[in-house]
Design an enzyme around this catalytic site. Structure first.
Site, PDB file in Angstrom:
ATOM      1  N   CYS C  57      42.213  22.384  33.537  1.00 31.17           N
ATOM      2  CA  CYS C  57      43.069  23.634  33.801  1.00 31.17           C
ATOM      3  C   CYS C  57      44.426  23.297  34.298  1.00 31.17           C
ATOM      4  O   CYS C  57      45.341  24.269  33.692  1.00 31.17           O
ATOM      5  CB  CYS C  57      42.530  24.503  35.016  1.00 31.17           C
ATOM      6  N   CYS C  60      47.592  23.450  31.310  1.00 35.94           N
ATOM      7  CA  CYS C  60      48.018  24.712  31.013  1.00 35.94           C
ATOM      8  C   CYS C  60      48.885  25.299  32.114  1.00 35.94           C
ATOM      9  O   CYS C  60      49.815  25.814  32.172  1.00 35.94           O
ATOM     10  CB  CYS C  60      47.317  25.586  29.983  1.00 35.94           C
ATOM     11  N   HIS C  61      48.078  25.540  32.977  1.00 36.30           N
ATOM     12  CA  HIS C  61      48.432  26.539  34.248  1.00 36.30           C
ATOM     13  C   HIS C  61      49.152  25.768  35.464  1.00 36.30           C
ATOM     14  O   HIS C  61      49.650  26.435  36.399  1.00 36.30           O
ATOM     15  CB  HIS C  61      47.196  27.054  34.904  1.00 36.30           C
ATOM     16  N   CYS C  91      38.271  31.103  28.743  1.00 36.58           N
ATOM     17  CA  CYS C  91      39.345  30.178  28.681  1.00 36.58           C
ATOM     18  C   CYS C  91      38.728  28.742  28.060  1.00 36.58           C
ATOM     19  O   CYS C  91      39.266  28.187  27.209  1.00 36.58           O
ATOM     20  CB  CYS C  91      39.960  29.981  30.012  1.00 36.58           C
ATOM     21  N   CYS C 154      22.639  52.308  44.898  1.00 35.32           N
ATOM     22  CA  CYS C 154      23.494  51.706  45.542  1.00 35.32           C
ATOM     23  C   CYS C 154      24.138  52.832  46.765  1.00 35.32           C
ATOM     24  O   CYS C 154      24.349  52.636  47.895  1.00 35.32           O
ATOM     25  CB  CYS C 154      24.668  51.025  44.709  1.00 35.32           C
ATOM     26  N   HIS C 158      24.989  52.576  50.615  1.00 33.93           N
ATOM     27  CA  HIS C 158      26.288  52.027  50.919  1.00 33.93           C
ATOM     28  C   HIS C 158      27.236  53.073  51.099  1.00 33.93           C
ATOM     29  O   HIS C 158      28.250  52.836  51.880  1.00 33.93           O
ATOM     30  CB  HIS C 158      26.541  50.986  49.944  1.00 33.93           C
ATOM     31  N   ARG C 195      24.520  38.495  44.337  1.00 32.46           N
ATOM     32  CA  ARG C 195      24.180  39.566  45.293  1.00 32.46           C
ATOM     33  C   ARG C 195      23.643  40.955  44.845  1.00 32.46           C
ATOM     34  O   ARG C 195      23.006  41.629  45.348  1.00 32.46           O
ATOM     35  CB  ARG C 195      25.510  39.730  46.254  1.00 32.46           C
ATOM     36  N   CYS C 199      20.012  42.707  45.357  1.00 36.01           N
ATOM     37  CA  CYS C 199      19.876  44.234  45.696  1.00 36.01           C
ATOM     38  C   CYS C 199      19.017  44.680  44.897  1.00 36.01           C
ATOM     39  O   CYS C 199      18.036  45.579  45.130  1.00 36.01           O
ATOM     40  CB  CYS C 199      21.118  44.725  45.963  1.00 36.01           C
TER      41      CYS C 199
END
Lengths: 147, 106, 238
Positions: C57, C60-61, C91, C154, C158, C195, C199
């Site tokens: 990485c 380039c970065h 990428c 949800c 929530h 996660r 749920c």
């Protein structure tokens, strides 16, 4: 509201019983509830085991109740204490089977409905959360909660 | 080689109490957990940790299955002299890893 | 009332009205997140630092510190709505011509963790790109859709019941400000998708596969809903 008809009522409420309900309720909404799913009395001890199980009944995830041995009871729904004094057997059964008929926005799962569900996991497809006999066991237990 | 994070000052005054914090990436398989097929996953934990300060053991710990994964151990010692701190973790399946850090005491 | 508040929030109202699930944790767990020397997520960050160089990485970065603010601006639009993990994989595949690290692999989580750390403290701010509008609408629809054998959405937990308790656990408002995060329950690092799958399984619903566009849509909606809240990556959660 007092219970009507013979106890424990297993048969479809007669027109007379329904009228009695209306009179006793003082003209309030007459909710008849549901008749027995099996025609056989449920087992209250088995019902208590289902209610306190967080895998089968799931009840204590949302409801608190008179279960001193059970920790971590939820507070998303009314306490089950005294529910047998507040609701008739038929009304309890209706809420268990499909509470959405009374309140479309309820978070109470429909314990005896399989239609209209979205993306049910393969392990749970094709059957309700509780079998008819289990529903009757839970109802038989809940009617004993009088205080 | 498990990834390790060790946090301690580079320098300390003679007699100063310093805090050392260590964190190591390691599963802690208790040896009691059933797998999806019903068999029990064998135990795989770190069982022992020791810190040597110029070859003298200043801190050690015996770890048991109740310890969480990626165990964090923090302890203090008195900076007596400059030297090398060696941290060694040993565990099941022949796991052993040592990391060293230098401490300058003025 | 909550719906109105939510609508206001989506229109860019203040972040102060919302609460990170950090606030619901015990002081010990909060301390674990705050202390970089005790936060197990930092082990993955260190792994990510090493991968930043070894996986090319940096070529380039440059230094990973140049990624400051990047994670706070996802999900974004690039040919399609894309989340940060998807961008990293894209990428690797399109520009590095290598097989990308699989979704939810230790390497993928490590890279997402070190990049996410560079945005820690920066307000969540996914781009206001009109091409994201269909995905945002889909994400909101999925958030409000009742699913599974338990027939729950949800929003029902929530939005309507945040702060109340499912068994012993307080229900958070579900602002995914700290992903990827270390979950004590997992004893490991995981993404928001992990996660969400938990749920969905919890309401007895079939989860979508890792990388599914539904997750990007849900994340886009949740990040817009969390806009203005600080990034916490790598968070610690029970």
């Amino acid at each position: 509201m007092r219970r009507t008809g013979s106890a424990p009522s297993r048969r479809m409420p007669s027109a007379r019983a329904a009228l009695l309900v209306l009179l006793l309720a003082g003209g309030a909404r007459a909710e008849e509830g549901l008749p027995s799913l099996t025609g056989e009395p449920g087992d209250a001890a088995r019902g208590r085991a289902i209610v306190t199980s967080r895998q089968r009944g799931l009840c204590l995830l949302c409801h608190a109740g008179p279960f001193p041995e059970e920790r971590f009871q939820g507070d998303l729904a009314p306490s089950l204490a005294g529910v047998g004094a507040r609701l008739t057997e038929g009304q309890l059964r209706l809420r268990l089977v499909d509470g959405r008929r009374l309140n479309p926005e309820t978070i109470m799962p429909s314990y005896y409905r399989t239609e209209g569900l979205v993306r049910v996991g393969p392990a749970w497809q094709g059957r309700p959360i509780l079998a008819a006999g289990e529903i009757e066991d839970v109802v038989a237990f809940l009617v004993t909660l009088r205080d | 080689m498990a990834r390790v994070l060790i946090n301690l000052p580079r320098t300390a005054r003679r007699g100063e109490v310093i805090e050392i914090r260590t964190l190591i990436q390691h599963v802690m398989e208790t040896g009691y957990r059933p797998r999806a097929d019903g068999s029990v996953a064998p135990r795989d934990i770190i069982t022992h940790f020791a810190c040597l300060y110029n070859n003298e053991e200043v801190f050690a710990a015996e770890l048991a299955p109740a310890i969480a994964a990626n165990p964090f151990l923090s302890f203090s010692l008195v900076a007596a002299e400059s030297g090398i701190l060696a941290f060694t973790w040993t565990g099941d399946n022949g796991f052993e890893q040592t990391e060293t850090r230098s401490l300058t005491v003025t | 009332m909550r719906r109105l508040a939510l609508a206001l929030l989506l229109l860019g109202a203040t972040a102060e009205a919302r609460e990170s699930s950090f606030a619901l944790m015990s002081p010990e767990t909060q301390a674990m997140q705050r202390e970089d020397s005790a936060n197990p997520g930092m082990l993955w960050v260190e792994e990510g630092r090493a991968l930043w160089d070894s996986a090319g990485c940096a070529g380039c970065h440059g230094d990973v510190a140049g990624m400051r603010g990047v994670a706070a601006r996802y999900p974004a639009f690039d040919a399609a709505p894309i989340d940060l993990a998807g961008r990293i994989a894209q990428c690797q595949e399109a520009r590095q011509h290598r097989t990308p690290f699989p979704r939810e692999s230790e390497e993928a989580l490590a890279l997402a963790a070190v990049i996410g750390l560079q945005s820690r403290g920066i307000p969540v701010n996914p781009p206001d790109d009109p091409r994201l509008a269909p995905a945002l609408a889909r994400g909101e629809a999925l958030y409000r859709e009742r699913r599974g054998q338990l027939d729950l959405s949800c929003a029902q937990c929530h939005d309507a019941n945040a702060g109340r308790h499912l068994a012993g656990s307080p229900i958070p408002e579900a602002h995914p400000t700290g992903y990827p995060l270390y979950r004590l329950e997992w004893q490991g690092m995981g993404s928001l998708q992990r996660r969400l799958r938990n749920c969905m399984t919890g309401v007895r619903s079939e989860p979508y596969a890792y990388g599914a566009p539904e997750y990007v849509a849900i994340e886009l909606f949740l990040m817009r809903r969390a806009a203005g809240m600080a990034v916490e990556t790598p968070a610690v959660r029970p």
